[in-house]
Design a protein around this motif. Structure first.
Motif, PDB file in Angstrom:
ATOM      1  N   TYR A 169       0.853  -1.191   0.000  1.00 61.17           N
ATOM      2  CA  TYR A 169       0.000   0.000   0.000  1.00 61.17           C
ATOM      3  C   TYR A 169       0.888   1.239   0.000  1.00 61.17           C
ATOM      4  O   TYR A 169       1.979   1.242   0.568  1.00 61.17           O
ATOM      5  CB  TYR A 169      -0.879   0.035   1.245  1.00 61.17           C
ATOM      6  N   GLU A 179      -2.689   5.478   0.949  1.00 64.41           N
ATOM      7  CA  GLU A 179      -3.683   4.421   1.145  1.00 64.41           C
ATOM      8  C   GLU A 179      -3.711   3.942   2.595  1.00 64.41           C
ATOM      9  O   GLU A 179      -4.776   3.713   3.173  1.00 64.41           O
ATOM     10  CB  GLU A 179      -3.390   3.237   0.213  1.00 64.41           C
ATOM     11  N   GLN A 222      -6.852   4.258   5.171  1.00 63.75           N
ATOM     12  CA  GLN A 222      -7.404   3.036   5.763  1.00 63.75           C
ATOM     13  C   GLN A 222      -7.355   3.076   7.291  1.00 63.75           C
ATOM     14  O   GLN A 222      -8.275   2.628   7.964  1.00 63.75           O
ATOM     15  CB  GLN A 222      -6.657   1.806   5.253  1.00 63.75           C
TER      16      GLN A 222
END
Length: 191
Positions: free
Chosen positions: A149, A153, A157
């Motif tokens: 990731y 990201e 998240q």
């Protein structure tokens, strides 16, 4: 008569350096439990945690005359116990790797080359050390390294800033680098 429990750490340190056993006893009382809990949290072994904290205090008393603490006493003791814990973990990893190597050596029918055995052992050591990272740091590190990731990201998240992501990854790499340097030296001795 001086009440040692009212003295600041800096005064206790100076009195300890001069050989004052009552100052040493006060340092022991103030810091034993917190150092023990820290060691236990990392090692998950009560006896081993007690042993290394006792060893730390033995070292402190035996080296009292040459005691030079640049930061405060609690930082000094915390760093000392952390280093002792890291040495124990490194030793455990070497013992585990050696045992695994012996098992692989005794079972030649598996057809694994020495290189593949070492590769598996190293992968197991790396995974164990990653699992020992603090939970949030571990989660960020795994999202970055195992799942590829991006920092953005991960931040989205986990609902944290990209700077926090960078900090977690940087700190994780620093911790792992220290641990693996110790493991590397120990492996070089035994392999």
């Amino acid at each position: 008569m001086t009440s040692y429990d009212d003295l600041p750490d800096s005064d206790l340190t100076e009195r300890l350096r001069l050989g004052d056993s009552a100052a040493f006893a006060e340092v022991y009382e103030r810091f034993f439990v917190v150092l023990y809990k820290h060691a236990l949290n990392r090692l998950r072994d009560e006896e081993q945690a007690k042993d290394i904290v006792q060893e730390l205090f033995e070292d402190l008393w035996s080296k009292k005359a040459s005691l030079f603490i640049q930061s405060n006493l609690s930082n000094y003791l915390y760093t000392a116990i952390r280093n002792k814990v890291l040495k124990v973990i490194a030793h455990q990893n070497v013992v585990s790797a050696y045992a695994a190597k012996q098992v692989a050596f005794l079972k030649p029918d598996e057809g694994l080359t020495d290189h593949r055995v070492r590769e598996r052992q190293l992968a197991a050591i790396i995974e164990k050390e990653v699992q020992s990272l603090p939970p949030k740091m571990k989660a960020v590190f795994e999202l970055s390294r195992k799942h590829n990731y991006t920092h953005k990201e991960i931040a989205e998240q986990m609902d944290i800033t990209e700077q926090s992501v960078r900090s977690h990854i940087k700190n994780a790499l620093k911790i792992l680098k220290i641990k693996f340097r110790l493991v590397y030296y120990m492996l070089m001795i035994f392999w």
